[in-house]
Design an enzyme around this catalytic site. Sequence first.
Site, PDB file in Angstrom:
ATOM      1  N   ARG A  13       0.806  -1.226   0.000  1.00 56.53           N
ATOM      2  CA  ARG A  13       0.000   0.000   0.000  1.00 56.53           C
ATOM      3  C   ARG A  13       0.840   1.277   0.000  1.00 56.53           C
ATOM      4  O   ARG A  13       0.298   2.376  -0.062  1.00 56.53           O
ATOM      5  CB  ARG A  13      -0.955  -0.009   1.206  1.00 56.53           C
ATOM      6  CG  ARG A  13      -2.176  -0.879   0.949  1.00 56.53           C
ATOM      7  CD  ARG A  13      -3.233  -0.610   1.975  1.00 56.53           C
ATOM      8  NE  ARG A  13      -2.949  -1.272   3.244  1.00 56.53           N
ATOM      9  CZ  ARG A  13      -3.325  -0.808   4.432  1.00 56.53           C
ATOM     10  NH1 ARG A  13      -3.971   0.340   4.521  1.00 56.53           N
ATOM     11  NH2 ARG A  13      -3.059  -1.480   5.527  1.00 56.53           N
ATOM     12  N   GLY A  99       9.340  -3.537  12.359  1.00 59.34           N
ATOM     13  CA  GLY A  99      10.140  -2.524  11.650  1.00 59.34           C
ATOM     14  C   GLY A  99       9.329  -1.362  11.136  1.00 59.34           C
ATOM     15  O   GLY A  99       9.889  -0.317  10.778  1.00 59.34           O
ATOM     16  N   ASP A 100       8.002  -1.513  11.064  1.00 59.04           N
ATOM     17  CA  ASP A 100       7.171  -0.419  10.553  1.00 59.04           C
ATOM     18  C   ASP A 100       6.380   0.263  11.666  1.00 59.04           C
ATOM     19  O   ASP A 100       5.399   0.948  11.409  1.00 59.04           O
ATOM     20  CB  ASP A 100       6.231  -0.933   9.447  1.00 59.04           C
ATOM     21  CG  ASP A 100       5.374  -2.109   9.901  1.00 59.04           C
ATOM     22  OD1 ASP A 100       5.492  -2.528  11.066  1.00 59.04           O
ATOM     23  OD2 ASP A 100       4.581  -2.606   9.078  1.00 59.04           O
ATOM     24  N   ALA A 375      29.446  45.171  -3.117  1.00 58.96           N
ATOM     25  CA  ALA A 375      28.348  44.513  -3.824  1.00 58.96           C
ATOM     26  C   ALA A 375      28.793  44.029  -5.197  1.00 58.96           C
ATOM     27  O   ALA A 375      29.582  44.682  -5.884  1.00 58.96           O
ATOM     28  CB  ALA A 375      27.184  45.483  -3.977  1.00 58.96           C
ATOM     29  N   SER A 400      33.008  47.648  -5.368  1.00 59.19           N
ATOM     30  CA  SER A 400      31.869  46.919  -5.933  1.00 59.19           C
ATOM     31  C   SER A 400      32.153  46.432  -7.344  1.00 59.19           C
ATOM     32  O   SER A 400      32.976  47.001  -8.059  1.00 59.19           O
ATOM     33  CB  SER A 400      30.645  47.837  -5.978  1.00 59.19           C
ATOM     34  OG  SER A 400      30.285  48.181  -4.663  1.00 59.19           O
ATOM     35  N   ARG A 435      40.287  49.842 -15.183  1.00 54.32           N
ATOM     36  CA  ARG A 435      39.043  50.467 -15.610  1.00 54.32           C
ATOM     37  C   ARG A 435      39.368  51.293 -16.847  1.00 54.32           C
ATOM     38  O   ARG A 435      40.378  52.012 -16.869  1.00 54.32           O
ATOM     39  CB  ARG A 435      38.569  51.380 -14.483  1.00 54.32           C
ATOM     40  CG  ARG A 435      37.157  51.879 -14.636  1.00 54.32           C
ATOM     41  CD  ARG A 435      36.862  52.915 -13.583  1.00 54.32           C
ATOM     42  NE  ARG A 435      36.632  52.344 -12.250  1.00 54.32           N
ATOM     43  CZ  ARG A 435      36.498  53.091 -11.148  1.00 54.32           C
ATOM     44  NH1 ARG A 435      36.597  54.404 -11.211  1.00 54.32           N
ATOM     45  NH2 ARG A 435      36.284  52.508  -9.992  1.00 54.32           N
TER      46      ARG A 435
HETATM   47  C1  UD1 Z   1      -0.260  -8.475  13.212  1.00 55.48           C
HETATM   48  C2  UD1 Z   1      -0.849  -9.308  14.329  1.00 55.48           C
HETATM   49  C3  UD1 Z   1      -2.087  -8.621  14.889  1.00 55.48           C
HETATM   50  C4  UD1 Z   1      -1.750  -7.221  15.369  1.00 55.48           C
HETATM   51  C5  UD1 Z   1      -1.082  -6.445  14.236  1.00 55.48           C
HETATM   52  C6  UD1 Z   1      -0.570  -5.138  14.733  1.00 55.48           C
HETATM   53  C7  UD1 Z   1      -0.334 -11.615  13.809  1.00 55.48           C
HETATM   54  C8  UD1 Z   1      -0.866 -12.886  13.264  1.00 55.48           C
HETATM   55  N1  UD1 Z   1      -1.157 -10.600  13.800  1.00 55.48           N
HETATM   56  O1  UD1 Z   1      -1.204  -8.345  12.178  1.00 55.48           O
HETATM   57  O2  UD1 Z   1      -2.604  -9.362  15.976  1.00 55.48           O
HETATM   58  O3  UD1 Z   1      -2.900  -6.546  15.803  1.00 55.48           O
HETATM   59  O4  UD1 Z   1       0.049  -7.176  13.723  1.00 55.48           O
HETATM   60  O5  UD1 Z   1      -0.169  -4.360  13.671  1.00 55.48           O
HETATM   61  O6  UD1 Z   1       0.780 -11.560  14.240  1.00 55.48           O
HETATM   62  N2  UD1 Z   1       5.954  -9.511   8.821  1.00 55.48           N
HETATM   63  C9  UD1 Z   1       7.038 -10.240   8.386  1.00 55.48           C
HETATM   64  N3  UD1 Z   1       6.820 -11.402   7.723  1.00 55.48           N
HETATM   65  C10 UD1 Z   1       5.590 -11.876   7.482  1.00 55.48           C
HETATM   66  C11 UD1 Z   1       4.478 -11.127   7.926  1.00 55.48           C
HETATM   67  C12 UD1 Z   1       4.690  -9.946   8.605  1.00 55.48           C
HETATM   68  O7  UD1 Z   1       8.180  -9.839   8.588  1.00 55.48           O
HETATM   69  O8  UD1 Z   1       5.472 -12.951   6.879  1.00 55.48           O
HETATM   70  C13 UD1 Z   1       6.186  -8.269   9.555  1.00 55.48           C
HETATM   71  C14 UD1 Z   1       5.710  -7.051   8.804  1.00 55.48           C
HETATM   72  O9  UD1 Z   1       6.764  -6.480   8.056  1.00 55.48           O
HETATM   73  C15 UD1 Z   1       5.279  -6.122   9.924  1.00 55.48           C
HETATM   74  C16 UD1 Z   1       4.813  -7.074  11.000  1.00 55.48           C
HETATM   75  O10 UD1 Z   1       5.422  -8.315  10.722  1.00 55.48           O
HETATM   76  O11 UD1 Z   1       6.345  -5.360  10.410  1.00 55.48           O
HETATM   77  C17 UD1 Z   1       3.309  -7.207  11.085  1.00 55.48           C
HETATM   78  O12 UD1 Z   1       2.802  -7.632   9.851  1.00 55.48           O
HETATM   79  P1  UD1 Z   1       1.387  -7.169   9.342  1.00 55.48           P
HETATM   80  O13 UD1 Z   1       1.040  -7.943   8.142  1.00 55.48           O
HETATM   81  O14 UD1 Z   1       1.354  -5.692   9.270  1.00 55.48           O
HETATM   82  O15 UD1 Z   1       0.467  -7.532  10.595  1.00 55.48           O
HETATM   83  P2  UD1 Z   1      -0.808  -8.442  10.604  1.00 55.48           P
HETATM   84  O16 UD1 Z   1      -0.426  -9.841  10.275  1.00 55.48           O
HETATM   85  O17 UD1 Z   1      -1.860  -7.796   9.842  1.00 55.48           O
END
Ligand code: UD1
Length: 452
Positions: A13, A99-100, A375, A400, A435
């Site tokens: 997204r 990480g996000d 200047a 100048s 000059r």
């Molecule tokens: C997850 C949680 C959910 C929580 C939410 C908070 C699970 C099953 N669900 O949701 O309960 O409310 O986070 O934001 O854990 N990532 C990986 N590898 C993967 C999947 C995800 O590294 O295969 C990392 C993503 O980069 C991110 C984090 O894990 O930093 C969470 O992934 P995201 O898909 O955003 O969270 P959800 O699974 O929707």
Amino acid sequence: MNIVILAAGQGKRMHSNLPKVLHPVAGKALVAHVIDTARHLSPQTLCLVYGHGGDAVRSTLDAPDLTWALQEPQLGTGHAVQQALPYLKGNGTTLILYGDVPLIQTETLKRLLHAAQDALAILTVELADPSGYGRIVRNDARQVVRIVEEKDSTVEERRIHEINTGIMAMPTARLSEWLGRLSNNNAQKEYYLTDIVGMAVEAGLPLRTANPKFEWEVLGVNSKVQLAELERIAQRSNAEQLMEQGVRLADPARLDVRGELVCGRDVYIDVNCVFEGKVVLDEAVEVGPNCVLKNACIGAGTRLAAFTHIEDAVVGPDGMIGPFARLRPGTELAEDVHIGNFVEVKKSRIAAHSKINHLAYIGDAIIGSRVNVGAGTITCNYDGANKFQTIIEDDAFIGSDTQLVAPVTVGRGATLGAGTTLTKDAPPDTLTISRAKQISITGWKRPVKTKK
Ligand code: UD1
Ligand code: CA
């Protein structure tokens, strides 16, 4: 203690070629905020789980204290932590970060880690709008029994406002045992890390929750809209810290610090200023509106007037710079130097009490003390192939509209007449002038328009 940072998610997204976790907040990649916060906790292992297309992530952030675990393909948060498992050390605790989710604070994590001694500790928060998040399901005794993802939840569970932030900590030995038992038997066909909650309950391990001090600590970034929201939050929090240290801000909502800003006492910053990299403003520095400063040191009492642009430069104390001045890399100004409007200075040293007040270009120059540059003066430092130096000694006066064709030296106390094109050194304490002689032609008539 181990810390695992999950950063393999795709970030579709964001609609960007740049991996999501490398997008900046306050001038620093999202995941770099998380890494820096993790470092404050001095973990034994700091492991990043990175994903497909994540070579850029690894090469951008790599540092000796980081361990890298590749997750490919991405089969869920539980699967992500599984990839880190071989690198985790000892019988201590493991902390999982995202990480996000860049603005998580050290103090909050310390509280979570404290709760995780011989327990599974989950960072939760009550949200007015919990949609999209995993919900914390508690029994009648208010004990956590499981986390249910929204896609797997019942209508009733969807009414729960307490959500899983995703940040949790637990004994490492337990984690490794539980991860081996995860299945992907759910709506998303993913290995959910959250399924370990049920396993902890089953094993009789205590479950504890902790809450962040501020809700914004646990906000994640999935879109450019959320990125901009976090940017404002980060800037606001930074502005508040500066004000608490005594900095006076014309408007905390109109300040952008994209790096580190260090301020002495009684600093004043007007609206719409941007600070990048490391900027130091000594005591009583005043920054006018719309200034941009990158990697700069400004001495005590100096005033930067509106629209001043400074990069990789050092300005001494009691200076007056701008409005509309540009100090480029390698500029070093001593005390009480005045640089006025539309003056550009590059890779030059200017000694105390010298003034260059209007419309000038000073490049590759060494200028002494008490020099006055008129200047329109230009150092002709470039012949199209090479750069050359201009030296102007103490107490010289440059008339100048002078061009100094480098390499050239103006001696101490010398005066250059206005309009001089200096191609040879100007001797000290002497007037040098080049000059064309001025003549006046008497009886000369202006041309008149011829009739058709
Ligand atoms: C997850 C949680 C959910 C929580 C939410 C908070 C699970 C099953 N669900 O949701 O309960 O409310 O986070 O934001 O854990 N990532 C990986 N590898 C993967 C999947 C995800 O590294 O295969 C990392 C993503 O980069 C991110 C984090 O894990 O930093 C969470 O992934 P995201 O898909 O955003 O969270 P959800 O699974 O929707
Ligand atoms: Ca997911």
